[in-house]
Design a protein around this motif. Structure first.
Motif, PDB file in Angstrom:
ATOM      1  N   UNK A   1       1.047  -1.480   0.264  1.00  0.00           N
ATOM      2  CA  UNK A   1       0.407  -0.031  -0.149  1.00  0.00           C
ATOM      3  C   UNK A   1       0.894   1.412  -0.223  1.00  0.00           C
ATOM      4  N   UNK A   2       0.070   2.190  -0.535  1.00  0.00           N
ATOM      5  CA  UNK A   2       1.011   3.215  -0.323  1.00  0.00           C
ATOM      6  C   UNK A   2       0.840   4.437   1.254  1.00  0.00           C
ATOM      7  N   UNK A   3       1.537   5.009   1.664  1.00  0.00           N
ATOM      8  CA  UNK A   3       0.978   5.464   2.725  1.00  0.00           C
ATOM      9  C   UNK A   3      -0.016   5.865   3.489  1.00  0.00           C
ATOM     10  N   UNK A   4      -1.118   6.738   1.788  1.00  0.00           N
ATOM     11  CA  UNK A   4      -1.885   7.190   2.373  1.00  0.00           C
ATOM     12  C   UNK A   4      -3.262   6.202   2.238  1.00  0.00           C
ATOM     13  N   UNK A   5      -2.762   4.918   1.522  1.00  0.00           N
ATOM     14  CA  UNK A   5      -4.113   4.278   1.323  1.00  0.00           C
ATOM     15  C   UNK A   5      -3.806   2.971   3.330  1.00  0.00           C
ATOM     16  N   UNK A   6      -2.293   2.612   3.577  1.00  0.00           N
ATOM     17  CA  UNK A   6      -2.453   3.035   4.260  1.00  0.00           C
ATOM     18  C   UNK A   6      -2.959   3.357   6.085  1.00  0.00           C
ATOM     19  N   UNK A   7      -3.133   4.670   6.241  1.00  0.00           N
ATOM     20  CA  UNK A   7      -2.909   5.249   6.535  1.00  0.00           C
ATOM     21  C   UNK A   7      -4.966   5.439   6.791  1.00  0.00           C
ATOM     22  N   UNK A   8      -5.718   4.999   5.249  1.00  0.00           N
ATOM     23  CA  UNK A   8      -7.066   5.379   5.550  1.00  0.00           C
ATOM     24  C   UNK A   8      -6.986   3.550   5.861  1.00  0.00           C
ATOM     25  N   UNK A   9      -6.626   2.718   5.504  1.00  0.00           N
ATOM     26  CA  UNK A   9      -6.459   1.523   6.246  1.00  0.00           C
ATOM     27  C   UNK A   9      -6.843   1.635   7.949  1.00  0.00           C
ATOM     28  N   UNK A  10      -5.607   2.345   8.431  1.00  0.00           N
ATOM     29  CA  UNK A  10      -5.123   2.723  10.006  1.00  0.00           C
ATOM     30  C   UNK A  10      -7.114   2.729  10.299  1.00  0.00           C
ATOM     31  N   UNK A  11      -7.770   4.538   9.803  1.00  0.00           N
ATOM     32  CA  UNK A  11      -8.463   4.804  10.216  1.00  0.00           C
ATOM     33  C   UNK A  11     -10.185   4.225  10.322  1.00  0.00           C
ATOM     34  N   UNK A  12     -10.054   2.821   9.356  1.00  0.00           N
ATOM     35  CA  UNK A  12     -11.168   2.003   9.263  1.00  0.00           C
ATOM     36  C   UNK A  12     -11.246   1.349  10.295  1.00  0.00           C
ATOM     37  N   UNK A  13      -9.548   0.921  10.106  1.00  0.00           N
ATOM     38  CA  UNK A  13      -9.626   0.074  12.066  1.00  0.00           C
ATOM     39  C   UNK A  13     -10.291   0.411  12.986  1.00  0.00           C
ATOM     40  N   UNK A  14      -9.595   1.878  13.298  1.00  0.00           N
ATOM     41  CA  UNK A  14     -10.120   2.173  14.305  1.00  0.00           C
ATOM     42  C   UNK A  14     -11.964   2.406  14.576  1.00  0.00           C
ATOM     43  N   UNK A  15     -12.785   3.590  12.970  1.00  0.00           N
ATOM     44  CA  UNK A  15     -13.853   3.544  13.556  1.00  0.00           C
ATOM     45  C   UNK A  15     -15.083   1.811  13.412  1.00  0.00           C
ATOM     46  N   UNK A  16     -14.267   0.927  12.663  1.00  0.00           N
ATOM     47  CA  UNK A  16     -15.031  -0.098  13.086  1.00  0.00           C
ATOM     48  C   UNK A  16     -15.398  -0.267  14.361  1.00  0.00           C
ATOM     49  N   UNK A  17     -14.989   0.373  15.346  1.00  0.00           N
ATOM     50  CA  UNK A  17     -15.208  -0.283  16.779  1.00  0.00           C
ATOM     51  C   UNK A  17     -15.893   0.803  17.482  1.00  0.00           C
ATOM     52  N   UNK A  18     -16.393   1.503  16.801  1.00  0.00           N
ATOM     53  CA  UNK A  18     -17.330   2.962  16.986  1.00  0.00           C
ATOM     54  C   UNK A  18     -16.862   3.394  18.075  1.00  0.00           C
ATOM     55  N   UNK A  19     -15.744   4.200  17.871  1.00  0.00           N
ATOM     56  CA  UNK A  19     -15.532   5.134  19.192  1.00  0.00           C
ATOM     57  C   UNK A  19     -16.414   5.894  19.806  1.00  0.00           C
ATOM     58  N   UNK A  20     -16.193   6.890  20.917  1.00  0.00           N
ATOM     59  CA  UNK A  20     -16.938   8.026  21.464  1.00  0.00           C
ATOM     60  C   UNK A  20     -15.543   9.383  21.071  1.00  0.00           C
ATOM     61  N   UNK A  21     -14.376   8.684  20.683  1.00  0.00           N
ATOM     62  CA  UNK A  21     -13.832  10.037  20.378  1.00  0.00           C
ATOM     63  C   UNK A  21     -12.711   9.102  19.825  1.00  0.00           C
ATOM     64  N   UNK A  22     -12.571   9.802  18.384  1.00  0.00           N
ATOM     65  CA  UNK A  22     -11.208   9.719  17.490  1.00  0.00           C
ATOM     66  C   UNK A  22     -10.262  10.317  18.151  1.00  0.00           C
ATOM     67  N   UNK A  23      -8.660   9.941  18.979  1.00  0.00           N
ATOM     68  CA  UNK A  23      -7.605  10.960  18.778  1.00  0.00           C
ATOM     69  C   UNK A  23      -6.323  10.555  17.633  1.00  0.00           C
ATOM     70  N   UNK A  24      -6.295  11.538  16.888  1.00  0.00           N
ATOM     71  CA  UNK A  24      -5.252  11.403  15.858  1.00  0.00           C
ATOM     72  C   UNK A  24      -4.312  12.307  15.981  1.00  0.00           C
ATOM     73  N   UNK A  25      -2.734  11.449  15.778  1.00  0.00           N
ATOM     74  CA  UNK A  25      -1.278  12.449  16.285  1.00  0.00           C
ATOM     75  C   UNK A  25      -0.675  12.806  15.260  1.00  0.00           C
ATOM     76  N   UNK A  26      -1.478  13.629  14.990  1.00  0.00           N
ATOM     77  CA  UNK A  26      -0.408  14.199  13.374  1.00  0.00           C
ATOM     78  C   UNK A  26      -0.333  13.047  12.101  1.00  0.00           C
ATOM     79  N   UNK A  27      -1.401  12.122  11.873  1.00  0.00           N
ATOM     80  CA  UNK A  27      -1.973  11.270  11.292  1.00  0.00           C
ATOM     81  C   UNK A  27      -1.120  11.696   9.757  1.00  0.00           C
TER      82      UNK A  27
END
Lengths: 288, 255
Positions: free
Chosen positions: B132-158
């Protein structure tokens, strides 16, 4: 080559997809075959020179029988069933010893890798035992467990244990600590931490350990069978040596080599399947 | 969910005796559905604050409450996107998103498929992170977090490690998700434009010790245009604030 463009455009059409997949498979087979052929070049040259030297009487038949007479010995051993019988017994010994040793290595390597306390407690002793050579402990094993199967299997297991133990330990300690933070955020429990993070991350090392361990299991087998036994490929070699049956000695050696290569290939196959995610250098392409 | 931070301080112990105050007396109320961006120079403690909110760092004084309940440690309800994607290299995209959840479960399968759509990764579900490209990998990481339906999403210089085009694209993806799910977002960045483009509130952090010196509301409608005047006016406001705090460096101008 002039067809390439047409093929690419044709490849988009659904009915020709099957065709191009077939073609790809054929190409892969071709590549595989040419690889095997390349690997055979050197052994074939050696065999030809060997046969010629033997036939011309340059080397003595007793010391180095020619390939054709080794092949003859093979055929005889196979037809009497002696070969299969010995091979079966050797395989069972090597297999049992390997499973016992590698299994314990995986278990203890896992435990020691996972917890610092058990590392401090057990690792120094294992490292001490690791350096003791087979030949040094073989007499002890015979004294303790007799000439039976147990001492042989234990000797093989002793050899097979360490590569898996050491590599499992290294694999676990090499897991990227950043992924542990991810595991914490994803709320992995202890069991999931092990099965979903540590085990897959350590898998390349574990498989390497298994490969090395299999090789050592065959070595241990030879030592065990030469120390004293009445069956097995090792025994067959010792027996033939006493009667100066050099062809049979060669046949035995070739069987060891073939068995070693086959088991190694099996692990490599497993490696290719389990580690296909790895993106690594596969060697330079092109001429030698 | 709402996040409330009350008099949070954090001290690092450096060497034998030396103590470094990383955060001092941070007080912050973040409402449910807010998109807060925190901007400040490197080393001001913004990542430390985010780690505390995630529960990854437990050594601090003060109290943190999420949805009115005290924080007890890391968990799926405080989704965290790291600077690097931190995907499991042995899992393909869809398995990375599912992580420990079984894809054979029909509900998980459906959610993963929906998320693949949301982060625009359809067609790449079987690819491994190394492909994957960097952007695609980061999108995958975002999807991984979203699947858990977080109350709050914390993003550290993503998006810090991505090129400008990919970064803009991912910012839009993030805004789409936010508009759809109304997850509370807290994003740490050192890119001024990014903080204005995304946040409905910008927090400016100053360093040594790290404190929040100013909170600037951004009332511009989404999608925002970086070239337009209102955007530039807010940019100026942020710059003045940073300059007056003596924080301005060449690096930050370039973003």
């Amino acid at each position: 080559m002039s067809k390439t463009k047409a093929e690419i455009t044709a490849g988009i059409l659904p009915d020709s997809i099957h065709h191009s997949a077939e073609k790809e498979a054929f190409q892969r087979l071709n590549v595989g075959l040419s690889r095997i052929l390349k690997g055979l070049i050197l052994p074939l040259i050696i065999l030809a020179v060997w046969q010629a030297a033997g036939s011309l009487g340059i080397i003595s038949e007793n010391l180095l029988p020619v390939p054709t007479s080794i092949f003859q010995a093979f055929k005889e051993l196979a037809s009497t069933g002696e070969l299969w019988n010995n091979l079966q017994i050797s395989s069972i010994r090597a297999g049992a010893g390997f499973i016992l040793g590698a299994g314990l290595g995986l278990l203890l390597g896992g435990v020691v890798g996972f917890s610092n306390k058990s590392e401090e407690l057990m690792d120094p002793s294992f490292q001490m035992l690791r350096t003791i050579p087979h030949l040094a402990v073989a007499p002890l094993f015979i004294l303790w467990f007799g000439f039976g199967e147990l001492s042989k299997i234990l000797l093989i297991a002793k050899g097979a244990f360490f590569p898996v133990y050491v590599n499992t330990f290294l694999g676990i300690r090499g897991v990227d600590s950043k992924l542990f933070d991810v595991a914490r955020v994803l709320e992995f429990n202890k069991r999931k931490l092990f099965t979903k993070l540590i085990l897959p991350a350590a898998m390349p090392n574990i498989l390497l350990g298994i490969r090395l361990s299999l090789g050592i299991a065959w070595l241990g087998l030879v030592v065990a069978e030469m120390m004293g036994s009445s069956e097995g490929i090792g025994y067959m070699i010792m027996d033939a040596r006493q009667f100066s049956n050099t062809e049979v000695v060669f046949a035995g050696i070739i069987i060891f080599a073939a068995a070693g290569k086959i088991t190694d290939s099996l692990v490599r196959l497993l490696e290719a399947k389990l580690l296909k995610w790895r993106d690594h250098f596969k060697g330079e392409k092109g001429e030698i | 969910m709402s996040v409330s931070i009350r008099s949070v301080s954090k001290t690092f112990i450096k060497g034998r005796q030396e103590e470094v105050k990383a955060l001092e007396n941070i007080n912050l109320e973040i409402k449910q559905g807010d998109f807060v961006t925190i901007i400040g120079p490197s080393g001001c403690g913004k990542s430390t604050l985010l780690k505390i909110l995630a529960g990854l760092d437990r050594q601090y004084e003060g109290s943190v409450q999420i949805g009115g309940r005290p924080l007890h440690g890391p968990g799926i309800k405080q989704g965290f996107i790291f600077q690097e994607h931190r995907l499991f290299p042995w899992l393909n995209v869809e398995k990375n998103i599912a992580a420990d959840l079984p894809l054979s479960d029909r509900e998980v399968r459906k959610k993963v498929d929906d998320l693949l759509e949301t982060v625009r990764l359809k067609g790449f579900e079987k690819a491994y992170p190394s492909e994957l490209s960097g952007g695609m990998a980061q999108r995958t990481a975002i999807a991984r977090a979203l699947l858990r339906e977080p109350d709050v999403l914390l993003l550290d210089e993503p998006f810090g490690a991505l090129d400008a085009f990919t970064r803009t694209h991912l910012q839009d993806v993030l805004l789409t998700i936010w508009e759809k799910k109304r997850t509370t977002m807290i994003l740490v960045t050192h890119d001024i434009d990014e903080s204005i483009y995304l946040g409905n509130r910008i927090l400016i952090m100053t360093q040594r010790p790290g404190t929040i010196s100013r909170s600037i509301p951004v009332d511009l409608p989404y999608p925002r245009k970086k070239s337009e005047l209102p955007f530039q006016q807010i940019r100026q406001k942020v710059m003045i604030e940073l300059e007056s705090a003596g924080l301005f460096s060449e690096k930050m101008v370039k973003g």
